[in-house]
Design a protein around this motif. Structure first.
Motif, short mmCIF file in Angstrom:
data_model
loop_
_atom_site.label_atom_id
_atom_site.label_comp_id
_atom_site.label_asym_id
_atom_site.label_seq_id
_atom_site.Cartn_x
_atom_site.Cartn_y
_atom_site.Cartn_z
N GLU A 191 -9.07 -10.73 14.86
CA GLU A 191 -10.03 -10.57 14.14
C GLU A 191 -9.41 -9.48 12.94
N LEU A 192 -8.97 -8.30 13.66
CA LEU A 192 -8.31 -7.36 12.71
C LEU A 192 -7.17 -8.10 11.71
N THR A 193 -6.45 -8.66 12.38
CA THR A 193 -5.26 -9.13 11.62
C THR A 193 -5.65 -9.92 10.40
N ALA A 194 -6.83 -10.77 10.71
CA ALA A 194 -7.15 -11.65 9.65
C ALA A 194 -7.82 -10.83 8.46
N ARG A 195 -8.80 -9.88 8.84
CA ARG A 195 -9.21 -8.93 8.00
C ARG A 195 -8.38 -8.09 7.09
N ALA A 196 -7.27 -7.63 7.87
CA ALA A 196 -6.31 -6.81 7.35
C ALA A 196 -5.70 -7.40 6.22
N ALA A 197 -5.22 -8.73 6.57
CA ALA A 197 -4.55 -9.36 5.43
C ALA A 197 -4.96 -9.86 4.32
N LYS A 198 -6.62 -9.65 4.32
CA LYS A 198 -7.29 -9.97 2.96
C LYS A 198 -7.29 -8.60 2.26
N GLN A 199 -7.09 -7.58 2.83
CA GLN A 199 -7.30 -6.26 1.96
C GLN A 199 -6.15 -6.19 1.03
N ARG A 200 -6.56 -5.68 -0.33
CA ARG A 200 -5.89 -5.61 -1.36
C ARG A 200 -5.27 -4.14 -1.86
N THR A 201 -4.21 -3.89 -2.06
CA THR A 201 -3.86 -2.70 -2.82
C THR A 201 -4.04 -3.32 -4.47
N GLY A 202 -4.22 -2.08 -5.10
CA GLY A 202 -4.31 -2.38 -6.51
C GLY A 202 -4.21 -0.99 -7.63
N LEU A 203 -4.37 -1.45 -8.68
CA LEU A 203 -4.42 -0.18 -9.77
C LEU A 203 -5.91 0.28 -9.81
N PRO A 204 -6.10 1.44 -10.06
CA PRO A 204 -7.30 2.20 -10.32
C PRO A 204 -8.46 1.26 -10.83
N ALA A 205 -8.02 0.63 -11.90
CA ALA A 205 -9.09 -0.32 -12.77
C ALA A 205 -9.08 -1.49 -12.29
N ASP A 206 -8.67 -1.98 -11.11
CA ASP A 206 -8.79 -3.29 -10.63
C ASP A 206 -9.92 -3.12 -9.58
N ALA A 207 -11.15 -3.63 -10.02
CA ALA A 207 -12.27 -3.48 -9.40
C ALA A 207 -12.24 -4.37 -7.92
N ASP A 208 -11.16 -4.99 -7.77
CA ASP A 208 -11.21 -5.98 -6.45
C ASP A 208 -10.21 -5.26 -5.60
N ALA A 209 -9.60 -4.12 -5.90
CA ALA A 209 -8.81 -3.35 -5.07
C ALA A 209 -9.56 -2.73 -4.03
N ASP A 210 -9.04 -2.86 -2.87
CA ASP A 210 -9.59 -1.98 -1.62
C ASP A 210 -9.09 -0.71 -1.62
#
Length: 475
Positions: free
Chosen positions: A301-320
């Motif tokens: 469960e942790l693996t599945a959820r972690a894989a969906k986490q996203r790094t991104g730029l400050p302006a990226d509203a979808d970045a975790d």
């Protein structure tokens, strides 16, 4: 006019007399975005004298006057939230939505809490504890406070420091982390409109600058939020002058998950508590300790959820979350990953993301043992480690078997077990079926190598006061 970020001393911008500067690096790109002054002995001396002069009058300000000043700072911070977020995101790479939606509102709330707390000092009732004499207690400010803040939450940690210090009637010389001084300087400029000159001073610089403010004879209290190593160095330096210490140091939070826990709910909470701010949080729940019967299901469960986490730029509203703060931290974390033992299994992540900036993929690692480096060290990155246990006693031993003692969480439906664990865990904060929530009214601070003293709450205000007994003969 110089574009170099300057100290704020006595309400004025001040550059180092010798012209020394450091580079400010955007962790998203790894490129330089500006420079900051590096204060030396002359600037530290000027800040200390400004604080000492201001203390003579600020200590006599009424609680209502201190409250008004803190409320004005809170209002000023709220009014300039967009500008503050620009600075904070440029130096940390954090998602802008998180800074605006979560961090700045908490900073405003904390300042408002301490504004109220300034008017509610507590002590024993005046009474005749000795025949013919009346005794009472005075709570007084300590004096000039030297404060050092870290790079993971530059603005929030500055607020946590200055809130109780100013509410109690102290004056401050604060040094932010070398890589993230901008939001603290802006906070000082906002505060300058509400405070007498010299009450809050900010000096910029490196470790040598920090050593100068710690060793200076004027401060009577030194407060640092940082690594255990830095705390020990500060304690050693401060000891020569018997300065009081307030240390909020590293954490290595265990997350105990029992066989009756709601696995999806636990996984969701663990991911949120571990990957917030790219795991760069002293309370990050990165050390999962799971009962053997649900270990595999939880890892999946942790693996599945972690894989969906996203790094991104400050302006990226979808970045975790964003990048690690600096190149040194990136290399430290990559070193931990490169040195993983052969018995470890990386389920997702375990690598850098991209070539620019300091991004690390969300990572889940199982098969680890209590004496593995990545288990014993505070990781400060988006990395979860998972260990297995059989009994409550083993779970407690694994949880307590590290040098740090800041925070922990327990996931179980068994109320009696939750209470037993909250008593047995050697940590300053324990969450039950949750991880990481904070309230300005509740204390935050740890045990063992996580330091001593409390941030937030009335306990923090007390840390910034001294207690005086006054006794009067009446017969």
């Amino acid at each position: 006019m110089s574009t170099t970020l300057a100290d704020v001393i006595g309400g004025e911008d001040v550059l180092a007399a010798d012209g020394r500067t450091s580079s400010l690096i955007d962790p998203v790109t790894g490129e330089q975005t500006g420079t900051a002054t590096v204060s030396g002995a002359a600037e530290v001396e000027a800040a200390m004298q400004a604080a000492a002069t201001a203390f003579a009058t600020w200590r006599k300000a009424t609680p209502a006057q201190r409250q008004d000043a803190l409320l004005a700072i809170a209002d000023g911070l709220a009014a300039r939230a967009e500008e503050v977020a620009d600075v904070e995101c440029r130096e940390t790479g954090k998602p802008r939505a998180v800074v605006l939606g979560e961090e700045i509102p908490m900073c405003v709330d904390t300042l408002r809490f301490f504004a109220g707390a300034a008017r509610h000092l507590e002590g024993k009732a005046a009474a005749e504890y000795l025949d013919g004499h009346t005794s009472w207690i005075r709570r007084e400010p300590v004096g000039v406070c030297a404060q050092i803040t870290p790079w993971n939450y530059p603005l929030m940690m500055a607020v946590w420091k200055i809130g109780p210090a100013l509410a109690a009637g102290n004056t401050v010389v604060l040094k932010p982390a070398e890589t993230t001084p901008g939001s603290t300087v802006l906070l000082a400029r906002i505060a300058a409109t509400a405070l007498p000159a010299g009450v809050l001073n900010v000096v910029l610089g490196d470790r040598d600058t920090g050593r100068l403010i710690v060793e200076h004879p004027v401060p009577r209290l030194v407060s640092i939020t940082g690594s255990t190593r830095a705390g020990i160095q500060v304690a050693r330096s401060a000891s020569t002058d018997l300065k009081r210490l307030h240390l909020e140091l590293g954490g290595n939070a265990p997350v105990l998950v029992f066989d009756d826990a709601d696995i999806p709910a636990a996984a969701e909470g663990i991911i949120a508590g571990a990957f917030l701010n790219a795991g760069q949080d002293c309370t990050a729940g990165n050390r999962v300790i799971a009962h053997s019967s649900i270990h595999d299901a939880l890892v999946a469960e942790l693996t599945a959820r972690a894989a969906k986490q996203r790094t991104g730029l400050p302006a990226d509203a979808d970045a975790d979350f964003g990048p690690l703060n600096n190149a040194d931290q990136l290399q430290r974390v990559l070193g931990l990953l490169e040195r993983l033992p052969a018995h470890a299994t990386v389920h997702t992540g375990g690598h850098r993301v991209g070539e620019a900036g300091y991004f690390v993929a969300p990572t889940v690692i199982s098969g680890l043992k209590a004496d593995d480096e990545i288990v014993r060290e505070e990781i400060f990155a988006p990395i979860l480690t998972v260990q297995s246990f059989e009994t409550e006693a083993e779970a407690v031993a694994l949880a307590n078997g590290v040098d740090q003692g800041l925070a922990a969480s327990v996931w179980t439906r068994d109320h009696a077990r939750a209470l037993r664990m909250s008593a047995d865990l050697d940590f300053g904060a324990v969450w039950l079926n949750g991880h990481g929530a904070l309230a300005s009214e509740m204390p935050h601070g740890g045990f063992k190598h996580s330091g001593y003293g409390k941030d937030l709450s009335a306990y923090s205000l007390e840390d910034y006061t001294r207690v005086k007994h006054v006794m009067s003969a009446i017969g």
